[in-house]
Design a protein around this motif. Structure first.
Motif, PDB file in Angstrom:
ATOM      1  N   MET A  18     -21.927  43.334  44.298  1.00 50.08           N
ATOM      2  CA  MET A  18     -22.197  42.104  43.564  1.00 50.08           C
ATOM      3  C   MET A  18     -21.128  41.873  42.497  1.00 50.08           C
ATOM      4  SD  MET A  18     -26.026  41.459  42.252  1.00 50.08           S
ATOM      5  CE  MET A  18     -27.081  40.554  43.330  1.00 50.08           C
ATOM      6  N   CYS A  19     -20.725  42.949  41.813  1.00 51.55           N
ATOM      7  CA  CYS A  19     -19.701  42.819  40.773  1.00 51.55           C
ATOM      8  C   CYS A  19     -18.353  42.463  41.392  1.00 51.55           C
ATOM      9  CB  CYS A  19     -19.584  44.101  39.968  1.00 51.55           C
ATOM     10  SG  CYS A  19     -20.965  44.320  38.871  1.00 51.55           S
ATOM     11  N   LEU A  22     -18.577  38.776  41.969  1.00 56.95           N
ATOM     12  CA  LEU A  22     -18.497  38.031  40.704  1.00 56.95           C
ATOM     13  C   LEU A  22     -17.075  38.065  40.150  1.00 56.95           C
ATOM     14  CD1 LEU A  22     -20.545  36.515  38.987  1.00 56.95           C
ATOM     15  CD2 LEU A  22     -20.632  38.481  37.507  1.00 56.95           C
ATOM     16  N   TYR A  23     -16.382  39.215  40.338  1.00 59.47           N
ATOM     17  CA  TYR A  23     -14.988  39.316  39.922  1.00 59.47           C
ATOM     18  C   TYR A  23     -14.137  38.281  40.662  1.00 59.47           C
ATOM     19  CZ  TYR A  23     -10.240  41.133  39.921  1.00 59.47           C
ATOM     20  OH  TYR A  23      -8.891  41.248  39.832  1.00 59.47           O
ATOM     21  N   ILE A  25     -15.165  35.447  41.923  1.00 61.64           N
ATOM     22  CA  ILE A  25     -15.480  34.091  41.472  1.00 61.64           C
ATOM     23  C   ILE A  25     -14.829  33.808  40.125  1.00 61.64           C
ATOM     24  CG2 ILE A  25     -17.364  32.563  40.813  1.00 61.64           C
ATOM     25  CD1 ILE A  25     -19.120  34.064  42.746  1.00 61.64           C
ATOM     26  N   LEU A  26     -14.863  34.799  39.201  1.00 57.24           N
ATOM     27  CA  LEU A  26     -14.417  34.534  37.838  1.00 57.24           C
ATOM     28  C   LEU A  26     -12.897  34.569  37.696  1.00 57.24           C
ATOM     29  CD1 LEU A  26     -16.930  36.523  35.611  1.00 57.24           C
ATOM     30  CD2 LEU A  26     -16.724  34.079  35.846  1.00 57.24           C
ATOM     31  N   LYS A  34     -11.803  32.417  45.715  1.00 54.64           N
ATOM     32  CA  LYS A  34     -13.084  32.199  45.025  1.00 54.64           C
ATOM     33  C   LYS A  34     -14.215  32.072  46.035  1.00 54.64           C
ATOM     34  CE  LYS A  34     -11.939  29.746  40.796  1.00 54.64           C
ATOM     35  NZ  LYS A  34     -12.387  30.623  39.731  1.00 54.64           N
ATOM     36  N   LEU A  38     -17.652  34.320  46.636  1.00 56.29           N
ATOM     37  CA  LEU A  38     -19.010  33.778  46.776  1.00 56.29           C
ATOM     38  C   LEU A  38     -19.698  34.355  47.999  1.00 56.29           C
ATOM     39  CD1 LEU A  38     -20.365  31.551  45.039  1.00 56.29           C
ATOM     40  CD2 LEU A  38     -19.898  29.994  46.891  1.00 56.29           C
ATOM     41  N   PHE A  41     -20.783  37.920  47.345  1.00 52.46           N
ATOM     42  CA  PHE A  41     -21.982  37.910  46.505  1.00 52.46           C
ATOM     43  C   PHE A  41     -23.231  37.674  47.353  1.00 52.46           C
ATOM     44  CE2 PHE A  41     -24.791  36.544  43.167  1.00 52.46           C
ATOM     45  CZ  PHE A  41     -24.358  37.251  42.072  1.00 52.46           C
TER      46      PHE A  41
ATOM     47  N   LYS B   5     -14.607  36.542  30.117  1.00 53.87           N
ATOM     48  CA  LYS B   5     -14.966  36.816  31.516  1.00 53.87           C
ATOM     49  C   LYS B   5     -15.242  38.300  31.726  1.00 53.87           C
ATOM     50  CE  LYS B   5     -12.348  33.051  33.599  1.00 53.87           C
ATOM     51  NZ  LYS B   5     -11.111  32.728  34.319  1.00 53.87           N
ATOM     52  N   LEU B   9     -18.714  40.084  32.968  1.00 52.30           N
ATOM     53  CA  LEU B   9     -18.788  40.972  34.139  1.00 52.30           C
ATOM     54  C   LEU B   9     -19.460  42.299  33.786  1.00 52.30           C
ATOM     55  CD1 LEU B   9     -17.877  40.760  37.039  1.00 52.30           C
ATOM     56  CD2 LEU B   9     -15.789  41.903  36.443  1.00 52.30           C
ATOM     57  N   PHE B  12     -23.160  41.812  33.057  1.00 56.55           N
ATOM     58  CA  PHE B  12     -23.890  41.598  34.310  1.00 56.55           C
ATOM     59  C   PHE B  12     -24.148  42.921  35.018  1.00 56.55           C
ATOM     60  CE2 PHE B  12     -23.773  40.800  38.895  1.00 56.55           C
ATOM     61  CZ  PHE B  12     -24.808  39.914  39.008  1.00 56.55           C
TER      62      PHE B  12
END
Lengths: 122, 100
Positions: A18-19, A22-23, A25-26, A34, A38, A41, B5, B9, B12
């Motif tokens: 999950m991280c 998210l990495y 995406i961010l 990106k 997604l 995730f 950011k 992270l 989270f």
């Protein structure tokens, strides 16, 4: 302590995945990357639900006449599998729409970089 | 901006791992999700489905019974979603061909 680790390490792997998503995406600037984040995730959520539905010493939820159906402990819980089937199908559909929109953006502006796109639009 | 950011992270990840430590052990047959009755004494949906699916629909595969019989209207809505996604894809791609 070892018992706690053996009972929970699958969830920790899901959290790591999950991280990673998210990495993506961010931090990634490219819109295709990106979108890949997604998707990662989404897959991690599916993996979490499948791993929490597991049961030791149980078979897949297909009725076998040799295994009595009255004992619930003999079969896996079928509900999370069904819900994740739905989630996978909807996820693939939305991912296809996202990639189509990316193709349209690339044909209109000639770039997929986030910063360049913001400058082009203004 | 980049520091924000990174903070998001790490926050989270730590919240997720803290929440995961409260979950029941993986695969434990005694946990409440796999029990036959819930705390209030009613039957849990999953165990009801395992016991009665074959009598209700005469299909051995329980996942198929749930998807095709118990939740058939829901599955129909899901197919509408997939159809709409395909329609959007075709419309956007055709529009591009007309412009060039």
């Amino acid at each position: 302590m070892l018992d706690f680790f053996l009972g929970h390490y699958a969830y920790w792997f899901v959290v790591i995945l999950m991280c990673v998503g998210l990495y993506g995406i961010l931090f990634k600037k490219n819109l295709v990357k990106k979108t890949i984040g997604l998707a990662i995730f989404q897959v991690s959520v599916v993996l979490y639900f499948v791993s929490i539905a597991s049961k030791w010493d149980a078979t897949v939820p297909v009725r076998d006449s040799n295994i009595p159906v009255e004992q619930v402990a003999n079969y896996l819980n079928p509900l999370p599998h069904t819900l994740m089937l739905t989630a996978i199908v909807v996820g693939v559909a939305t991912l296809g729409v996202a990639f189509t929109l990316l193709m349209a953006i690339y044909n209109r502006y000639g770039t997929l970089d986030e910063q360049e796109l913001l400058e082009e639009i203004q | 901006m980049k520091a924000l950011k990174i903070i998001i992270l790490i926050l989270f990840a730590s919240v997720m791992i803290y929440a995961a430590s409260d979950l029941p052990y993986r695969g434990d047959p005694d946990n409440l999700m796999h029990a036959e009755e819930s705390i209030t004494g009613t039957k849990v949906v999953g165990s009801y489905v395992i016991q009665e699916a074959y009598n209700d629909a005469k299909t051995p595969n329980i996942v198929t019974v749930i998807l095709g019989d118990y939740r058939s209207v829901d599955t129909f809505g899901e197919q509408v979603v997939v159809f709409t996604a395909g329609l959007i894809t075709i419309l956007i791609l055709r529009n591009r061909r007309r412009l060039t």
